[in-house]
Design a protein around this motif. Structure first.
Motif, PDB file in Angstrom:
ATOM      1  N   VAL A 106     -59.242  11.133   2.831  1.00  0.00           N
ATOM      2  CA  VAL A 106     -58.191  11.122   3.906  1.00  0.00           C
ATOM      3  C   VAL A 106     -58.551  11.238   5.185  1.00  0.00           C
ATOM      4  CG1 VAL A 106     -56.600  13.089   4.797  1.00  0.00           C
ATOM      5  CG2 VAL A 106     -57.048  12.739   2.143  1.00  0.00           C
ATOM      6  N   ASP A 107     -58.097  10.368   6.068  1.00  0.00           N
ATOM      7  CA  ASP A 107     -58.351  10.246   7.315  1.00  0.00           C
ATOM      8  C   ASP A 107     -57.534  11.018   8.418  1.00  0.00           C
ATOM      9  OD1 ASP A 107     -60.135   8.069   6.959  1.00  0.00           O
ATOM     10  OD2 ASP A 107     -58.479   6.788   6.402  1.00  0.00           O
ATOM     11  N   VAL A 108     -56.205  11.414   8.118  1.00  0.00           N
ATOM     12  CA  VAL A 108     -55.406  12.186   9.149  1.00  0.00           C
ATOM     13  C   VAL A 108     -54.617  13.055   8.194  1.00  0.00           C
ATOM     14  CG1 VAL A 108     -53.619  11.786  10.878  1.00  0.00           C
ATOM     15  CG2 VAL A 108     -55.593  10.021  10.642  1.00  0.00           C
ATOM     16  N   LEU A 109     -54.222  13.982   8.595  1.00  0.00           N
ATOM     17  CA  LEU A 109     -53.315  15.013   8.060  1.00  0.00           C
ATOM     18  C   LEU A 109     -52.256  15.404   9.075  1.00  0.00           C
ATOM     19  CD1 LEU A 109     -52.095  17.082   5.977  1.00  0.00           C
ATOM     20  CD2 LEU A 109     -53.807  18.771   6.812  1.00  0.00           C
ATOM     21  N   ILE A 110     -50.988  15.008   8.758  1.00  0.00           N
ATOM     22  CA  ILE A 110     -50.020  15.346   9.593  1.00  0.00           C
ATOM     23  C   ILE A 110     -49.152  16.634   8.850  1.00  0.00           C
ATOM     24  CG2 ILE A 110     -47.989  14.796  10.475  1.00  0.00           C
ATOM     25  CD1 ILE A 110     -48.757  12.084  11.017  1.00  0.00           C
ATOM     26  N   ASN A 111     -49.480  17.724   9.272  1.00  0.00           N
ATOM     27  CA  ASN A 111     -49.049  19.028   8.831  1.00  0.00           C
ATOM     28  C   ASN A 111     -47.590  19.316   9.123  1.00  0.00           C
ATOM     29  OD1 ASN A 111     -49.665  20.978   6.733  1.00  0.00           O
ATOM     30  ND2 ASN A 111     -50.902  22.320   8.280  1.00  0.00           N
ATOM     31  N   ASN A 112     -46.726  18.718   8.599  1.00  0.00           N
ATOM     32  CA  ASN A 112     -45.407  18.868   9.368  1.00  0.00           C
ATOM     33  C   ASN A 112     -44.190  19.900   8.378  1.00  0.00           C
ATOM     34  OD1 ASN A 112     -42.895  17.449  10.394  1.00  0.00           O
ATOM     35  ND2 ASN A 112     -42.552  17.059   8.110  1.00  0.00           N
ATOM     36  N   ALA A 113     -44.836  20.071   7.137  1.00  0.00           N
ATOM     37  CA  ALA A 113     -43.818  20.854   6.431  1.00  0.00           C
ATOM     38  C   ALA A 113     -43.526  22.167   6.780  1.00  0.00           C
ATOM     39  CB  ALA A 113     -44.253  21.029   4.834  1.00  0.00           C
ATOM     40  N   GLY A 114     -42.176  22.498   7.168  1.00  0.00           N
ATOM     41  CA  GLY A 114     -41.876  23.865   7.582  1.00  0.00           C
ATOM     42  C   GLY A 114     -40.740  24.052   7.860  1.00  0.00           C
ATOM     43  N   LEU A 115     -40.072  25.075   8.182  1.00  0.00           N
ATOM     44  CA  LEU A 115     -38.743  25.569   8.666  1.00  0.00           C
ATOM     45  C   LEU A 115     -38.605  25.494  10.250  1.00  0.00           C
ATOM     46  CD1 LEU A 115     -38.088  28.016   5.886  1.00  0.00           C
ATOM     47  CD2 LEU A 115     -37.266  25.588   5.859  1.00  0.00           C
ATOM     48  N   VAL A 116     -37.284  25.055  10.964  1.00  0.00           N
ATOM     49  CA  VAL A 116     -37.396  25.397  12.198  1.00  0.00           C
ATOM     50  C   VAL A 116     -37.016  26.723  12.553  1.00  0.00           C
ATOM     51  CG1 VAL A 116     -35.938  24.592  14.185  1.00  0.00           C
ATOM     52  CG2 VAL A 116     -36.514  22.868  12.534  1.00  0.00           C
ATOM     53  N   SER A 117     -37.671  27.184  13.241  1.00  0.00           N
ATOM     54  CA  SER A 117     -37.477  28.982  13.552  1.00  0.00           C
ATOM     55  C   SER A 117     -36.693  28.849  15.112  1.00  0.00           C
ATOM     56  CB  SER A 117     -38.729  29.645  13.621  1.00  0.00           C
ATOM     57  OG  SER A 117     -38.581  31.030  14.374  1.00  0.00           O
ATOM     58  N   GLU A 118     -35.573  29.934  14.909  1.00  0.00           N
ATOM     59  CA  GLU A 118     -34.874  29.990  16.082  1.00  0.00           C
ATOM     60  C   GLU A 118     -35.292  31.163  17.033  1.00  0.00           C
ATOM     61  OE1 GLU A 118     -32.152  28.090  16.894  1.00  0.00           O
ATOM     62  OE2 GLU A 118     -32.597  26.822  15.146  1.00  0.00           O
ATOM     63  N   THR A 119     -36.514  31.643  16.610  1.00  0.00           N
ATOM     64  CA  THR A 119     -37.065  32.838  17.224  1.00  0.00           C
ATOM     65  C   THR A 119     -38.016  32.455  18.338  1.00  0.00           C
ATOM     66  OG1 THR A 119     -36.792  34.194  15.322  1.00  0.00           O
ATOM     67  CG2 THR A 119     -38.067  35.028  17.169  1.00  0.00           C
ATOM     68  N   PRO A 120     -37.634  32.545  19.690  1.00  0.00           N
ATOM     69  CA  PRO A 120     -38.701  32.185  20.653  1.00  0.00           C
ATOM     70  C   PRO A 120     -40.031  33.013  20.205  1.00  0.00           C
ATOM     71  CG  PRO A 120     -36.738  32.737  21.707  1.00  0.00           C
ATOM     72  CD  PRO A 120     -36.776  33.311  20.226  1.00  0.00           C
ATOM     73  N   PHE A 121     -41.177  32.308  20.479  1.00  0.00           N
ATOM     74  CA  PHE A 121     -42.470  32.531  20.353  1.00  0.00           C
ATOM     75  C   PHE A 121     -42.646  34.111  20.964  1.00  0.00           C
ATOM     76  CE2 PHE A 121     -47.031  32.657  21.568  1.00  0.00           C
ATOM     77  CZ  PHE A 121     -47.612  32.710  20.529  1.00  0.00           C
ATOM     78  N   CYS A 122     -42.192  34.245  22.090  1.00  0.00           N
ATOM     79  CA  CYS A 122     -42.843  35.633  22.843  1.00  0.00           C
ATOM     80  C   CYS A 122     -41.377  36.557  22.767  1.00  0.00           C
ATOM     81  CB  CYS A 122     -42.907  35.237  24.319  1.00  0.00           C
ATOM     82  SG  CYS A 122     -41.691  34.440  25.323  1.00  0.00           S
ATOM     83  N   ALA A 123     -40.418  36.399  22.091  1.00  0.00           N
ATOM     84  CA  ALA A 123     -39.307  37.281  22.077  1.00  0.00           C
ATOM     85  C   ALA A 123     -39.586  38.487  21.330  1.00  0.00           C
ATOM     86  CB  ALA A 123     -37.981  36.571  21.281  1.00  0.00           C
ATOM     87  N   PRO A 124     -39.138  39.803  22.095  1.00  0.00           N
ATOM     88  CA  PRO A 124     -39.435  40.842  21.226  1.00  0.00           C
ATOM     89  C   PRO A 124     -38.826  40.902  19.986  1.00  0.00           C
ATOM     90  CG  PRO A 124     -38.640  41.163  23.554  1.00  0.00           C
ATOM     91  CD  PRO A 124     -38.366  39.776  23.224  1.00  0.00           C
ATOM     92  N   ARG A 125     -39.297  41.720  18.973  1.00  0.00           N
ATOM     93  CA  ARG A 125     -38.917  41.515  17.492  1.00  0.00           C
ATOM     94  C   ARG A 125     -37.971  42.544  17.118  1.00  0.00           C
ATOM     95  NH1 ARG A 125     -43.860  38.948  15.106  1.00  0.00           N
ATOM     96  NH2 ARG A 125     -43.456  36.787  16.380  1.00  0.00           N
ATOM     97  N   THR A 126     -38.017  43.930  18.036  1.00  0.00           N
ATOM     98  CA  THR A 126     -37.368  44.983  17.847  1.00  0.00           C
ATOM     99  C   THR A 126     -36.756  45.651  19.165  1.00  0.00           C
ATOM    100  OG1 THR A 126     -38.979  46.429  18.050  1.00  0.00           O
ATOM    101  CG2 THR A 126     -38.559  45.473  15.695  1.00  0.00           C
ATOM    102  N   ARG A 127     -35.755  46.357  19.209  1.00  0.00           N
ATOM    103  CA  ARG A 127     -35.106  46.783  20.422  1.00  0.00           C
ATOM    104  C   ARG A 127     -36.353  47.803  20.733  1.00  0.00           C
ATOM    105  NH1 ARG A 127     -28.945  47.687  20.373  1.00  0.00           N
ATOM    106  NH2 ARG A 127     -28.621  45.872  19.021  1.00  0.00           N
ATOM    107  N   GLU A 128     -37.118  48.293  20.006  1.00  0.00           N
ATOM    108  CA  GLU A 128     -38.071  49.331  20.339  1.00  0.00           C
ATOM    109  C   GLU A 128     -39.311  48.442  21.003  1.00  0.00           C
ATOM    110  OE1 GLU A 128     -40.078  52.970  20.771  1.00  0.00           O
ATOM    111  OE2 GLU A 128     -38.002  52.398  20.409  1.00  0.00           O
TER     112      GLU A 128
END
Ligand SMILES: NC(=O)c1ccc[n+]([C@@H]2O[C@H](COP(=O)([O-])OP(=O)(O)OC[C@H]3O[C@@H](n4cnc5c(N)ncnc54)[C@H](O)[C@@H]3O)[C@@H](O)[C@H]2O)c1
Length: 135
Positions: A106-128
């Motif tokens: 194998v020369d190259v891996l394109i590790n593409n499988a996944g789901l599009v997440s609507e959660t911004p990377f730095c968004a707080p996960r809870t109100r707390e």
């Protein structure tokens, strides 16, 4: 219509990729490239461009339903369309063995499988968490 829009987007993605691939043809021709999530979406677009560039493709997906045309294009071009869920270790090992059995490497891996997440990377996960930011 939504289908037309998706078709136009796919066409545009292909054109952009083709211009990149054209510049990299010498690097890609004959290389063995594994693309996860390769049956549809971006993975299919990457795989089709790689085949046009002369790469050997191993496209993995947990389902090829509705992608029979692309699957048969892959198989006609001495490449592999494999069914494997990348979260299943046994299925991944079997797919790896098939790729090595056919291409030897194998020369190259394109590790593409996944789901599009609507959660911004730095968004707080809870109100707390939002009330007590760490910075
Ligand atoms: N489309 C976008 O705008 C966008 C933006 C940012 C990131 N991404 C990322 O790009 C990747 C592809 O996105 P897309 O829009 O082409 O998605 P898509 O849903 O159209 O295609 C994803 C493909 O991956 C396959 N897949 C999903 N989980 C799998 C698993 N566990 N094992 C094997 N195959 C699996 C699906 O069957 C499908 O064929 C995703 O990781 C997504 O998070 C996409």
């Amino acid at each position: 219509m939504a289908g037309d829009e998706a078709g136009r987007r796919r066409q545009r993605q292909s054109e952009i990729l083709d211009s990149v691939v054209e510049k990299s043809r010498e690097l890609l021709a004959g290389r063995v490239v594994v693309v996860t999530g390769g049956a549809r979406g971006l993975g299919q677009t990457f795989g089709a461009a790689l085949l046009r560039a002369g790469a050997k493709l191993a496209a993995l997906d947990r389902s090829w339903a509705g992608s029979d045309g692309f699957r048969s294009d892959i198989e006609k071009q001495d490449s592999l369309a494999l069914e494997a869920d990348i979260t299943d270790d046994a299925a991944l090992d079997a797919a790896y063995s098939e790729v090595i059995g056919k291409f030897g490497t194998v020369d190259v891996l394109i590790n593409n499988a996944g789901l599009v997440s609507e959660t911004p990377f730095c968004a707080p996960r809870t109100r707390e968490a939002a009330r007590h930011p760490r910075h």
